[in-house]
Design a protein around this motif. Structure first.
Motif, PDB file in Angstrom:
ATOM      1  N   ARG A 113       7.663   6.257   3.733  1.00  0.00           N
ATOM      2  CA  ARG A 113       7.153   4.962   3.287  1.00  0.00           C
ATOM      3  C   ARG A 113       8.184   3.861   3.508  1.00  0.00           C
ATOM      4  O   ARG A 113       9.384   4.128   3.638  1.00  0.00           O
ATOM      5  CB  ARG A 113       6.738   5.008   1.815  1.00  0.00           C
ATOM      6  N   LEU A 114       7.685   2.641   3.531  1.00  0.00           N
ATOM      7  CA  LEU A 114       8.523   1.461   3.709  1.00  0.00           C
ATOM      8  C   LEU A 114       8.795   0.830   2.358  1.00  0.00           C
ATOM      9  O   LEU A 114       7.868   0.584   1.583  1.00  0.00           O
ATOM     10  CB  LEU A 114       7.799   0.459   4.612  1.00  0.00           C
ATOM     11  N   ARG A 115      10.072   0.589   2.071  1.00  0.00           N
ATOM     12  CA  ARG A 115      10.435  -0.118   0.844  1.00  0.00           C
ATOM     13  C   ARG A 115      10.753  -1.566   1.171  1.00  0.00           C
ATOM     14  O   ARG A 115      11.421  -1.851   2.182  1.00  0.00           O
ATOM     15  CB  ARG A 115      11.650   0.535   0.172  1.00  0.00           C
ATOM     16  N   LYS A 116      10.307  -2.478   0.294  1.00  0.00           N
ATOM     17  CA  LYS A 116      10.525  -3.904   0.487  1.00  0.00           C
ATOM     18  C   LYS A 116      11.158  -4.499  -0.769  1.00  0.00           C
ATOM     19  O   LYS A 116      10.846  -4.093  -1.887  1.00  0.00           O
ATOM     20  CB  LYS A 116       9.213  -4.637   0.756  1.00  0.00           C
ATOM     21  N   HIS A 117      12.032  -5.470  -0.548  1.00  0.00           N
ATOM     22  CA  HIS A 117      12.638  -6.198  -1.658  1.00  0.00           C
ATOM     23  C   HIS A 117      12.650  -7.681  -1.293  1.00  0.00           C
ATOM     24  O   HIS A 117      13.064  -8.048  -0.186  1.00  0.00           O
ATOM     25  CB  HIS A 117      14.067  -5.713  -1.915  1.00  0.00           C
ATOM     26  N   THR A 211      22.692  -7.519  -1.534  1.00  0.00           N
ATOM     27  CA  THR A 211      21.715  -6.785  -2.337  1.00  0.00           C
ATOM     28  C   THR A 211      21.294  -5.500  -1.647  1.00  0.00           C
ATOM     29  O   THR A 211      21.248  -4.425  -2.263  1.00  0.00           O
ATOM     30  CB  THR A 211      20.483  -7.674  -2.604  1.00  0.00           C
ATOM     31  N   LEU A 212      20.973  -5.588  -0.366  1.00  0.00           N
ATOM     32  CA  LEU A 212      20.559  -4.405   0.397  1.00  0.00           C
ATOM     33  C   LEU A 212      21.622  -3.323   0.374  1.00  0.00           C
ATOM     34  O   LEU A 212      21.337  -2.148   0.070  1.00  0.00           O
ATOM     35  CB  LEU A 212      20.260  -4.806   1.841  1.00  0.00           C
ATOM     36  N   LEU A 213      22.855  -3.678   0.704  1.00  0.00           N
ATOM     37  CA  LEU A 213      23.912  -2.676   0.798  1.00  0.00           C
ATOM     38  C   LEU A 213      24.201  -2.043  -0.558  1.00  0.00           C
ATOM     39  O   LEU A 213      24.480  -0.839  -0.644  1.00  0.00           O
ATOM     40  CB  LEU A 213      25.168  -3.290   1.397  1.00  0.00           C
ATOM     41  N   ALA A 214      24.116  -2.821  -1.625  1.00  0.00           N
ATOM     42  CA  ALA A 214      24.359  -2.284  -2.963  1.00  0.00           C
ATOM     43  C   ALA A 214      23.229  -1.352  -3.394  1.00  0.00           C
ATOM     44  O   ALA A 214      23.475  -0.236  -3.885  1.00  0.00           O
ATOM     45  CB  ALA A 214      24.519  -3.420  -3.963  1.00  0.00           C
ATOM     46  N   GLU A 215      21.980  -1.791  -3.215  1.00  0.00           N
ATOM     47  CA  GLU A 215      20.844  -1.037  -3.742  1.00  0.00           C
ATOM     48  C   GLU A 215      20.503   0.188  -2.908  1.00  0.00           C
ATOM     49  O   GLU A 215      20.069   1.209  -3.449  1.00  0.00           O
ATOM     50  CB  GLU A 215      19.618  -1.949  -3.845  1.00  0.00           C
ATOM     51  N   GLU A 216      20.677   0.107  -1.602  1.00  0.00           N
ATOM     52  CA  GLU A 216      20.213   1.188  -0.730  1.00  0.00           C
ATOM     53  C   GLU A 216      21.335   2.088  -0.215  1.00  0.00           C
ATOM     54  O   GLU A 216      21.086   3.242   0.141  1.00  0.00           O
ATOM     55  CB  GLU A 216      19.442   0.607   0.462  1.00  0.00           C
TER      56      GLU A 216
END
Length: 286
Positions: A113-117, A211-216
Motif C-alpha cells: 500500500r501507499l502511505r501519504k502524509h 518529517t519524512l526522514l524522521a517518521e519513515e
C-alpha cells in the motif's frame, strides 16, 4: 528547462550574486570521507534528473545504482501529488516529497500500500483550491503569455503557473510579476526551472524532508544532515542548498545564481540528468 531557457536578464543584485556562482566548488572536491559516510541522496526532478523534460536511461539507471549501493534515493520535487503517486510506486526510489513540501508518499512493498502524509488538513486544502482558482484567473489576465501548468489538475496543495514549460518563455519581468501577485495574496512562493509555485502555509521542501526522514526512516536530520547529499538546479531548491553542507547543483544551476541568496556548495561539470549521473558515478565508485 523543459520548455526553453529561463528568463535571463540580471537583477540589480545579479553581478554580485553571479560572483558567488564563480566560486562554486567542483564536484571532484567533495571529500572522500564524506562520500563514504553518505546514507542517502535527495534530488530535485525537473532539470536535475530530467533533461529537456525527459528522464534519460542514464539518469534512471543512476537511481537504481545508488539504491543498489545501499543509499536511500528520495526525489524532493515541486511536481504534483498525482505524479508522486506514480513515482513512489514505480520508480527505483524509497519515497518522494512533492508539491514543494506539501506532502510525502512512500510505497510499502511488504504491506502492498501507499502511505501519504500532508502538511495541511483536507479542509485547508479544499479552501485553498477555491482561492487558487481566483488567483490563477487574475494572473492569467494580468500577465500575457502565462498559463496554468499542465499538471495543475493533479495538484492538491499548490498553484503552479507555467512560464516556460509549455509556453514561450516569459521575460524575467513577467516572472517577477507573477511572484509579486502571489505574495500579495499571502502565498509562499518559489520559482522552479519551469513554473512559479504558490501555496498557503509555512512549509517547504526542507520541512517535509525532515518529517519524512524522521517518521519513515528514523533519521534525526539535524544530527545527520552531513550524511545526506542534496542535488538541485533552481531557486525552489534554495532551502535545501542552505541546509545541507553537501549540497550540489547540476551545471545548469548557474543560470539561476543571481536569484539565490544561498547557492549550492558544489557543482557538476554536466547539466541536468547527465550531471545527476555524474554524481552517481562519483558516489558509487567509493
Amino acid at each position: 528547462m523543459s520548455g526553453g531557457a529561463p528568463p535571463g536578464p540580471e537583477s540589480r543584485e545579479g553581478p554580485a550574486r553571479q560572483m558567488r556562482g564563480d566560486r562554486l566548488q567542483p564536484l571532484s572536491a567533495l571529500p572522500a570521507d564524506a562520500r563514504r559516510a553518505f546514507r542517502g541522496v535527495l534530488t530535485d526532478i525537473d532539470d536535475t534528473l530530467s533533461t529537456h523534460g525527459r528522464i534519460s536511461a542514464s539518469a534512471y539507471s543512476a537511481m537504481e545504482r545508488l539504491r543498489a549501493a545501499g543509499l536511500l534515493v528520495i526525489p524532493i520535487t515541486g511536481r504534483p501529488a498525482g505524479w508522486c503517486d506514480h513515482i513512489a510506486r514505480m520508480w527505483p526510489v524509497d519515497a518522494v516529497v512533492g508539491e514543494n513540501g506539501a506532502l510525502y508518499m512512500i510505497h510499502d512493498a511488504r504491506q502492498g500500500r501507499l502511505r501519504k502524509h500532508y502538511a495541511t488538513s483536507p479542509t485547508d486544502r479544499n479552501v485553498a483550491r477555491v482561492r487558487f482558482a481566483r488567483i490563477a484567473e487574475t494572473i492569467l489576465h494580468e500577465v500575457p503569455g502565462a498559463a496554468l501548468a499542465s499538471d495543475q489538475f493533479y495538484r492538491e496543495s499548490d498553484l503552479a503557473i507555467d512560464y516556460c514549460e509549455d509556453v514561450t518563455p516569459l521575460p524575467r519581468a513577467s516572472v517577477d510579476r507573477i511572484v509579486a501577485m502571489m505574495r500579495d495574496e499571502g502565498m509562499s512562493v518559489r520559482i522552479s526551472s519551469i513554473h512559479v509555485n504558490g501555496w498557503f502555509g509555512a512549509y517547504d521542501k526542507l520541512t517535509m524532508t525532515r518529517t519524512l526522514l524522521a517518521e519513515e526512516f528514523g533519521v534525526d536530520l539535524e544530527r545527520e544532515r552531513d550524511r545526506f547529499v542534496f542535488v538541485g538546479d533552481s531557486p525552489n531548491d534554495e532551502s535545501m542548498f542552505a541546509y545541507f553542507p553537501y549540497s550540489i547543483g547540476v551545471a545548469n544551476v548557474r543560470r539561476f545564481i543571481d536569484r539565490m541568496d544561498v547557492p549550492p556548495a558544489y557543482v557538476t561539470e554536466r547539466e541536468a540528468g547527465t550531471g545527476f549521473a555524474e554524481l552517481c558515478g562519483l558516489l558509487t565508485a567509493r
